[in-house]
Design a protein around this motif. Structure first.
Motif, PDB file in Angstrom:
ATOM      1  N   ASN A 219      47.500  28.785  58.845  1.00 49.63           N
ATOM      2  CA  ASN A 219      48.799  28.374  59.379  1.00 49.63           C
ATOM      3  C   ASN A 219      49.218  29.290  60.540  1.00 49.63           C
ATOM      4  N   ALA A 220      48.959  30.599  60.370  1.00 52.31           N
ATOM      5  CA  ALA A 220      49.334  31.550  61.425  1.00 52.31           C
ATOM      6  C   ALA A 220      48.593  31.236  62.727  1.00 52.31           C
ATOM      7  N   ALA A 221      47.329  30.868  62.608  1.00 56.17           N
ATOM      8  CA  ALA A 221      46.547  30.517  63.803  1.00 56.17           C
ATOM      9  C   ALA A 221      47.180  29.306  64.497  1.00 56.17           C
ATOM     10  N   MET A 222      47.641  28.366  63.697  1.00 55.00           N
ATOM     11  CA  MET A 222      48.278  27.174  64.251  1.00 55.00           C
ATOM     12  C   MET A 222      49.657  27.511  64.841  1.00 55.00           C
ATOM     13  N   GLN A 223      50.462  28.290  64.084  1.00 55.94           N
ATOM     14  CA  GLN A 223      51.814  28.627  64.558  1.00 55.94           C
ATOM     15  C   GLN A 223      51.791  29.456  65.843  1.00 55.94           C
ATOM     16  N   LEU A 224      50.735  30.252  66.023  1.00 53.09           N
ATOM     17  CA  LEU A 224      50.630  31.063  67.249  1.00 53.09           C
ATOM     18  C   LEU A 224      50.557  30.183  68.491  1.00 53.09           C
ATOM     19  N   GLU A 247      43.043  35.125  69.802  1.00 50.87           N
ATOM     20  CA  GLU A 247      43.833  33.914  70.032  1.00 50.87           C
ATOM     21  C   GLU A 247      45.118  34.261  70.785  1.00 50.87           C
ATOM     22  N   ALA A 248      45.799  35.308  70.315  1.00 54.20           N
ATOM     23  CA  ALA A 248      47.070  35.685  70.937  1.00 54.20           C
ATOM     24  C   ALA A 248      46.874  36.093  72.395  1.00 54.20           C
ATOM     25  N   SER A 249      45.714  36.669  72.688  1.00 54.33           N
ATOM     26  CA  SER A 249      45.494  37.122  74.059  1.00 54.33           C
ATOM     27  C   SER A 249      45.553  35.954  75.039  1.00 54.33           C
ATOM     28  N   MET A 250      45.104  34.796  74.589  1.00 59.76           N
ATOM     29  CA  MET A 250      45.072  33.643  75.490  1.00 59.76           C
ATOM     30  C   MET A 250      46.465  33.086  75.764  1.00 59.76           C
ATOM     31  N   LEU A 251      47.426  33.431  74.901  1.00 60.34           N
ATOM     32  CA  LEU A 251      48.802  33.027  75.181  1.00 60.34           C
ATOM     33  C   LEU A 251      49.283  33.722  76.450  1.00 60.34           C
ATOM     34  N   THR A 252      48.722  34.887  76.699  1.00 63.10           N
ATOM     35  CA  THR A 252      49.212  35.700  77.812  1.00 63.10           C
ATOM     36  C   THR A 252      48.526  35.369  79.124  1.00 63.10           C
ATOM     37  N   GLY A 253      47.619  34.419  79.119  1.00 64.04           N
ATOM     38  CA  GLY A 253      46.955  34.070  80.371  1.00 64.04           C
ATOM     39  C   GLY A 253      45.527  34.532  80.398  1.00 64.04           C
ATOM     40  N   SER A 254      45.277  35.761  80.012  1.00 60.72           N
ATOM     41  CA  SER A 254      43.903  36.229  80.021  1.00 60.72           C
ATOM     42  C   SER A 254      43.688  37.366  79.049  1.00 60.72           C
TER      43      SER A 254
END
Ligand code: IPM
Ligand code: MG
Length: 352
Positions: A219-224, A247-254
């Motif tokens: 769920n955390a992977a999905m909620q991210l 996964e979280a790193s890709m939220l930031t662009g790179s």
């Protein structure tokens, strides 16, 4: 203050050069000493973590680490593989608390593959346990069963003291931020995770100010991806933290933007970008050095008590991004794409 410098393989040496360039102009009386790790060390002396490199890291006040690995080493026996260098350093130096912040810089909200309104303003801290779990659990290996069938196996395990100390680190981090802590596990299936959750709940009694929540890792992977800004501090085990932080790193662009700190219980730390050695672009002068430069800032803050210098580096990085400079990994229309060394120079120039 003595800094052990372990550049490693692939783009490691190139990005490390830029981080050292930035640290050296700060005039902080830092002493740097370099040693081989990873494939570079294997090529030179047949070991990914030679005794002298480990001794240097032990004796230093902090460790700057580049990256290790490369396809030419993937068929070596596990004990000789470059990854053993970083795993060995974490274990030997007892660096159990891994801070992996994921911050979306205003200027880069459009660089993410996720919609800008979902990620803009994100400031998330993933706290990953780094010296336990299935990464280090024994027994592990491959064996042939009585019926002749082969199998591979690893052991997921966490001791109470391991969970307690990372839980405390999580609650303390949350105290300094928005007082929200989300513990991520797989307690619906795994015994280790149920135990993790029970211990985190016990530790929580010492932090009544903190709002503790629990989430299953799937769920955390999905909620991210769905709504990352619902999180502030996430605390999780070694394996889940490895995956969620990529996964979280890709939220930031790179992934080329994300620094990290691995700390022991006395704030000695190892600092490294969370990306790998990127053998495909090694030696081309195009790698983004910002994650390593931001790791140097974390080192100043967490191990060397130089908050002002850390702030200066982080402000310089923001200024460079606002000035429209980008490396190839965060290329955007209308922005200037520059190489590794030019990015280091730009940060130095922006230090003010
Ligand atoms: C990381 C890396 C390492 C890990 C590898 C290189 C052993 O992926 O730091 O996230 O799995 O911890
Ligand atoms: Mg990883």
């Amino acid at each position: 203050m003595k800094i052990a410098v372990l550049p490693g393989d692939g783009i490691g040496p190139e990005i490390m050069t830029e981080a050292l360039k930035v640290l050296k102009v700060l005039d902080l009386k830092l002493e740097f000493e370099q040693a081989l790790v990873g494939g570079a060390a294997y090529d030179a002396v047949g070991e990914p973590l030679p005794a002298n490199s480990l001794a240097l890291a032990r004796a230093a006040d902090a460790v700057m680490f580049g990256a290790v690995g490369g396809p030419q080493y993937d068929t070596l026996p596990r004990a000789k593989r470059p990854e053993q260098a970083i795993l060995g350093l974490r274990k030997e130096l007892n660096l159990f608390a891994n801070l992996r912040p994921a911050i979306v810089y205003e200027e880069l909200a459009d660089a993410s593959t996720i919609r800008a309104d979902v990620v803009a303003g994100l400031d998330l801290l993933i706290l990953r346990e780094l010296t336990g779990d299935v990464y280090f659990g024994q027994p592990r290996g491959t064996r042939t069963l009585e019926n002749g069938e082969r199998e591979g196996f690893d052991t997921m395990r966490y001791s109470e003291s391991e969970v307690r100390r990372i839980a405390h680190a999580g609650f303390r981090a949350a105290m300094k931020r928005s007082r929200k802590l989300c513990s991520v596990d797989k307690a619906n299936v795994l015994e280790t995770s149920q135990f993790w959750r029970d211990v985190v709940i016990e530790v929580a009694k010492e932090y009544p100010q903190i709002e503790l929540t629990h989430m299953y890792v799937d769920n955390a992977a999905m909620q991210l991806i769905r709504n990352p800004k619902q999180f502030d501090v996430m605390v999780t085990g070694n394996l889940f933290g490895d995956i969620l932080s990529d996964e979280a790193s890709m939220l930031t662009g790179s992934i080329g933007m994300l620094p990290s700190a691995a700390l022991d219980d006395k704030s000695k730390g190892l600092y490294e970008p969370i990306h790998g050695s990127a053998p495909d672009i090694a030696g081309k002068g195009v790698a983004n050095p910002l994650a390593t430069i931001l790791s140097a800032a974390m080192m100043l803050r967490y191990s060397l008590n130089q908050d002002a210098a850390a702030d200066r580096i982080e402000a310089a990085v923001r200024k460079v991004l606002a000035g429209g400079y980008r490396c190839a990994d965060i290329q955007q229309p209308g922005k200037r794409t520059i190489g590794t060394s030019a990015m280091g120079d730009a940060v130095v120039a922006a230090l003010g």
